[in-house]
Design an enzyme around this catalytic site. Structure first.
Site, PDB file in Angstrom:
ATOM      1  N   TYR A 141      28.026  68.062  39.112  1.00 50.49           N
ATOM      2  CA  TYR A 141      28.084  68.383  40.675  1.00 50.49           C
ATOM      3  C   TYR A 141      26.558  68.628  41.161  1.00 50.49           C
ATOM      4  O   TYR A 141      26.476  68.746  42.432  1.00 50.49           O
ATOM      5  CB  TYR A 141      28.548  70.218  40.482  1.00 50.49           C
ATOM      6  N   LYS A 191      32.502  66.659  25.421  1.00 50.15           N
ATOM      7  CA  LYS A 191      33.182  65.566  25.316  1.00 50.15           C
ATOM      8  C   LYS A 191      32.343  64.165  24.370  1.00 50.15           C
ATOM      9  O   LYS A 191      31.977  63.115  24.941  1.00 50.15           O
ATOM     10  CB  LYS A 191      33.592  64.835  26.434  1.00 50.15           C
ATOM     11  N   ASP A 223      39.333  68.073  25.871  1.00 55.42           N
ATOM     12  CA  ASP A 223      40.646  67.776  26.061  1.00 55.42           C
ATOM     13  C   ASP A 223      41.567  68.443  25.084  1.00 55.42           C
ATOM     14  O   ASP A 223      42.633  69.261  25.541  1.00 55.42           O
ATOM     15  CB  ASP A 223      41.153  66.170  25.921  1.00 55.42           C
ATOM     16  N   ASP A 247      34.458  74.556  35.042  1.00 53.09           N
ATOM     17  CA  ASP A 247      35.241  74.717  36.268  1.00 53.09           C
ATOM     18  C   ASP A 247      36.648  74.664  36.011  1.00 53.09           C
ATOM     19  O   ASP A 247      37.413  75.474  36.295  1.00 53.09           O
ATOM     20  CB  ASP A 247      34.743  73.696  37.201  1.00 53.09           C
ATOM     21  N   ASP A 251      39.494  78.179  35.152  1.00 53.99           N
ATOM     22  CA  ASP A 251      40.771  78.336  35.929  1.00 53.99           C
ATOM     23  C   ASP A 251      41.893  78.424  34.992  1.00 53.99           C
ATOM     24  O   ASP A 251      42.974  79.347  35.142  1.00 53.99           O
ATOM     25  CB  ASP A 251      41.037  77.385  36.772  1.00 53.99           C
TER      26      ASP A 251
END
Ligand SMILES: NC(=O)c1ccc[n+]([C@@H]2O[C@H](COP(=O)([O-])OP(=O)(O)OC[C@H]3O[C@@H](n4cnc5c(N)ncnc54)[C@H](O)[C@@H]3O)[C@@H](O)[C@H]2O)c1
Length: 370
Positions: A141, A191, A223, A247, A251
């Site tokens: 970001y 990852k 994942d 992020d 959620d």
């Protein structure tokens, strides 16, 4: 010396929910004779209208001069034009970056009363008590270059994921410290099978873990973590991950609680004076809900629980934080709900102000824990 708390009510339902959180803090401060000075400043859409920018200089200066910040939410249809030069959300990015708020902390605890509202089976979510820590000021970001351009193949775009050793180390260290105070389990998410930044992340996580032998550390690929989080959420205690993975996972984790209206968050910076307490920005995870603003329908509980996190992390007042949490749980147990939390047998639906008052009355009736 008085603590200084900056109150940024923001847009939409922000002023309504933060108003109730502020009053809860004042009740706690009064009953425990804690000297707190509250200041207010504009932020978000209203600040664009009045001062031409979402984070006015005076607001930033006040934020730098306080122990903690309590925020409502920013944004609304009036300022939604994606082509506008100024957007309310820029204020949040600015505050995070300027104050070095590198760790976003989201506790997720299932509440028995809301298990039926969860899209997941009650036997999966019952007893969930975890914290997701998302690195907040680095990663894809913020990395440069981040741009659209023309290439040999036509339009192309690039974003850059960059992490330095110190950025990774400090957020993991915070995670291990927190795990030490909880159930002593930490899951580091990356990852590493694909990304260089993730391989560095895993290497540093392994090094930091060696300094916390009492905390059990495991590594998950993002994942498979997305799957484990909804299949066996009770198995997790503290989860630490980089900005973009966090992020998404925060959620996903919010669904476990059964209602977004109960979830607070903290964005923390470095320790203050080496005393273990940190400068922090505390806010509910929901937005400014313009559809219900000004109707006394907003649920103030996530904002009130954010105030509890503020007491715990920035003021070191754990007993008082627990008092607020217990008061909220008590009011919910007694069947009081704002509209967003749903109705049902024995449920008493109340407005934002009444909910805030019920929590305050409950705080006043509870003895703080020693
Ligand atoms: N941190 C922030 O300030 C933040 C976060 C998310 C969204 N936003 C902004 O908020 C605005 C609205 O965004 P959105 O609609 O996607 O998300 P939202 O969270 O504001 O609202 C989603 C839905 O949940 C309801 N809701 C949210 N909080 C509630 C509460 N406390 N009590 C009762 N109901 C509640 C709303 O009425 C709406 O139906 C946008 O401008 C967005 O950019 C700000």
């Amino acid at each position: 010396m008085a603590y200084k708390i900056l109150v940024l009510k923001g847009d939409g339902i922000g002023p309504e929910v933060v108003g109730e959180a502020l009053q809860a803090l004042k009740v706690v401060a009064r009953r425990d004779a804690v000297d707190i000075e509250f200041r207010e400043a504009p932020i978000g859409g209203h600040a664009i209208d009045a001062y031409g920018k979402p984070l006015p200089d005076a607001t930033l200066a006040a934020a730098r001069d306080c122990d903690a910040i309590l925020l409502g939410a920013v944004g609304g249809p009036k300022w939604d034009n994606p082509k506008a030069e100024m957007r309310p959300e820029q204020a949040l990015l600015g505050l995070r970056k300027e104050l070095g708020l590198f760790a976003n902390v989201r506790p997720v605890k299932s509440v028995k009363e809301f298990l039926p509202a969860s899209p997941l089976r009650p036997d999966i979510v019952n007893g969930v008590d975890l914290v997701v820590i998302r690195e907040l000021t680095g990663g894809i970001y913020y990395g440069k270059p981040s741009e659209r351009r023309s290439g040999a193949d036509g339009r192309e775009a690039v974003d850059t994921c960059y992490y330095s050793e110190s950025e990774i180390e400090r957020v993991l260290r915070y995670g291990f410290e927190l795990a030490r105070e909880r159930r002593k389990k930490l899951t580091s998410v990356d990852k590493a099978n694909v990304l260089s930044t993730s391989r560095l992340w895993r290497e540093i996580a392994t090094e930091v873990a060696a300094r916390y032998p009492d905390v059990k550390c495991d590594h998950q690929l993002v994942d498979s973590m997305a799957m484990h989080l909804i299949r066996r959420p009770r198995d997790f205690d503290v989860i630490v991950t980089e900005n973009m993975f966090g992020d998404i996972l925060t959620d996903e984790a919010s669904v476990l609680a059964g209602s977004m209206g109960l979830l607070p968050s903290a964005s923390l910076g470095e320790e203050l004076n080496g005393a273990g307490y940190r400068i922090g920005l505390y806010e509910p995870i929901h937005g400014s809900a313009p559809d219900i603003a000004g109707r006394d329908e907003a649920n103030p509980l996530a904002a009130i629980l954010s105030a509890a996190l503020l007491l715990e992390h920035s003021l070191g007042m754990r007993a008082e934080a627990e008092l607020i949490t217990q008061a909220v749980e008590g009011v919910v147990r007694d069947g009081y709900r704002t509209r967003d939390l749903g109705g049902g047998a024995g449920v008493k639906v109340v407005g934002c102000k009444a909910m805030g008052r019920l929590v305050r009355e409950r705080i006043e009736s509870l003895e703080p824990e020693a």
